[in-house]
Design an enzyme around this catalytic site. Structure first.
Site, mmCIF file in Angstrom:
data_model
loop_
_atom_site.group_PDB
_atom_site.id
_atom_site.type_symbol
_atom_site.label_atom_id
_atom_site.label_comp_id
_atom_site.label_asym_id
_atom_site.label_seq_id
_atom_site.Cartn_x
_atom_site.Cartn_y
_atom_site.Cartn_z
ATOM 1 N N GLN A 186 0.839 -1.213 0.000
ATOM 2 C CA GLN A 186 0.000 0.000 0.000
ATOM 3 C C GLN A 186 0.872 1.261 0.000
ATOM 4 O O GLN A 186 0.600 2.210 -0.738
ATOM 5 C CB GLN A 186 -0.896 0.036 1.255
ATOM 6 N N GLU B 224 -14.782 2.276 -6.658
ATOM 7 C CA GLU B 224 -14.751 0.844 -6.301
ATOM 8 C C GLU B 224 -16.100 0.257 -6.701
ATOM 9 O O GLU B 224 -17.149 0.803 -6.355
ATOM 10 C CB GLU B 224 -14.486 0.694 -4.795
ATOM 11 N N ASP C 274 -5.555 0.125 -8.329
ATOM 12 C CA ASP C 274 -5.356 -0.948 -7.352
ATOM 13 C C ASP C 274 -6.353 -2.083 -7.597
ATOM 14 O O ASP C 274 -6.857 -2.701 -6.669
ATOM 15 C CB ASP C 274 -5.485 -0.402 -5.924
#
Lengths: 338, 338
Positions: free
Chosen positions: A109, A153, A203
């Protein structure tokens, strides 16, 4: 070696549970029709009861004892399993791949975030595509220059599960600069006005194949480049340098053509990822030049945003070191030099 | 989690073979009375037939499919197993620990060797303790300034097996500067006149505990320091930075007291070692100062000695990068700074 008694081992796709409440026995099941990135299907499996098997490549696996199953669920997009491991704390498995463990998540991260944000001056507007766990948000939060953070997301299950079971990771959502968009990342990127972001972090993480596939998708990368300001930066995970079919040279060439700025491969250690290494691809668009190897926007150790303490992994030295490549990788990236 | 059906997994000490000529089934057996470095005994095991299990820590293992057993033998000192793996080529297991695989041995061998030899000007006399496989000899061979190479290896079985099954590694023995001493390393070191060597490389390699034990042995290190010339250098493997009980600060302090020169910890990626990382300890004796982070004696890519080609891993950039440490490691090494 003969065929009986060998070639049978647990695989990681489609975990199933038997005696869930009692013994927490996990039985890995068949291949679900998916293919390995090298085009060969995974072996099917009898189980290794009580253990989770992360099959890096055919003929090799990393196995973890599951002390306790914490969550198992399926959304319309993916399956998520969370278990308590003996050594790595809680482990999250997304569609059969290790997404992260509490023990080493910070390495990935922090590096994915700060390799980008520390390479540009005064970043103000950041987009995170994927990263529903919140760990990248936690890292972006350390940057006081940032005024606005969009996260796109697709899967609310991921967000909910992390907020419930991984509070030190999902803490990133507590930053008031964060704006959550529950949408498909590609559609979101396509809707963004040109030059919106200083930094985009990708990501949507699935080790090995899928990353290469995302980075090979010219249309998607065109949209990312378009959404970045001149001299803006994309950070994305990339294949491990130990990947058998390490083909990062093609990806670099493609990214250079699309982004027209600096394009560099970096790597770091994450023990629970296949081969213990994860790669990163850093790309800047045409505009003010970016030298990824020399961070110009170092972290202020006093400013941690919503994070509970200073970074555990990232510092300016490890930033530069991440771009130093073993000779066989340099050769793979630039065969003409050798 | 309940006790039945869990807590049982293959361990790596004392491998045994059943149906050796037929199916090459390997059954890991009980603990042989040895202890883990953290003081707890390893779990005993039922078998995972046809697979070798490298148990990094209790509750975690890396498993490899054994395509073919190539050698299994026991000398008066240790047990050696060699098998053909699906992905890593031939794999050598020494007393239950992965010693090396053909696929990634070069990373360890090159770094252990050149981190030392490239840090001193004009090294002429080198001692290798252990390293019977010959890979470190192959790497030393690239240095044309070296006039004399002593290797002290206690076990002829190791040398014989590597010469037979790993010719590209054991090729190091073909260098005419190599002098082989079949002796105990500690006795050999104690017999060496003061100031004999420019560089000593310690390759008595057992991941995790035993390395720390060797580096904790003050008498042995005193003898090593005595055998080095002023400003001479020791290179030795050290614990992975991801080791749960990473206590390198004590080792560094002890080495500083003994060697009285520079003492640095470095690391690199070796995917088949536990956590995918191996550490290195570099120490110089009092005398001309050594800055390990800045190699002053770079390899000449035209001079490969008996090696069949240039280094695959090592270069001057990765040398310096190996000394850049994640923040949690810096903190572990120097808590006062944090």
């Amino acid at each position: 070696m003969g065929s009986s008694g060998v070639g049978q081992y647990p695989t990681k796709t489609q975990v199933q549970f038997e005696n869930f409440d009692d013994e927490n026995i996990v039985t890995s099941a068949a291949n679900n029709g998916k293919k390995e990135c090298n085009g060969t299907p995974k072996d099917t499996s009898p189980a290794l009861p009580g253990w989770y098997a992360d099959v890096s490549w055919p003929g090799e696996a990393h196995i973890y004892k599951m002390e306790k199953i914490i969550f198992q669920g399926k959304s319309e997009f993916q399956e998520l399993l969370v278990f308590e491991s003996s050594r790595h704390g809680k482990v999250a498995i997304l569609d059969g791949y290790i997404q992260l463990t509490e023990n080493d998540e910070f390495a990935y991260q922090e590096m994915l975030t700060h390799l980008a944000l520390c390479s540009v001056p005064n970043p103000k507007k950041v987009l995170l595509v994927g990263g529903g766990d919140g760990g990248i948000l936690r890292e972006i939060s350390r940057h006081s220059s940032v005024q606005h953070i969009d996260i796109c997301e697709i899967d609310t299950m991921v967000i909910d599960v992390y907020k419930k079971f991984f509070p030190d990771i999902a803490i990133g959502y507590e930053d008031p600069r964060v704006h959550v968009h529950i949408r498909d990342g590609i559609a979101f990127i396509n809707s963004v006005p040109k030059g919106t972001y200083d930094v985009i972090i990708l990501d949507a993480f699935q080790p090995m194949g899928p990353i290469a596939e995302v980075l090979a998708d010219k249309c998607f990368l065109d949209s990312v480049a378009n959404a970045l300001r001149p001299g803006g930066v994309l950070s994305a995970p990339a294949d491990s340098l130990w990947h058998k079919n390490f083909v990062v040279a093609d990806t670099i060439e493609k990214c250079k053509n699309i982004f027209k700025g600096s394009v560099n491969y970096a790597w770091t250690t994450v023990p629970t990822y296949a081969s213990g290494v994860i790669g990163f691809m850093l790309c800047s668009t045409k505009g003010p030049p970016v030298n990824f190897k020399c961070p110009i926007n170092p972290l202020n150790p006093e400013q941690n945003g919503v994070a509970k303490g200073p970074p555990k992994f990232y510092n300016s030295e490890i930033h530069s070191a991440a771009f130093c490549l073993p000779s066989f990788v340099e050769k793979a990236i630039d065969p003409k030099r050798y």
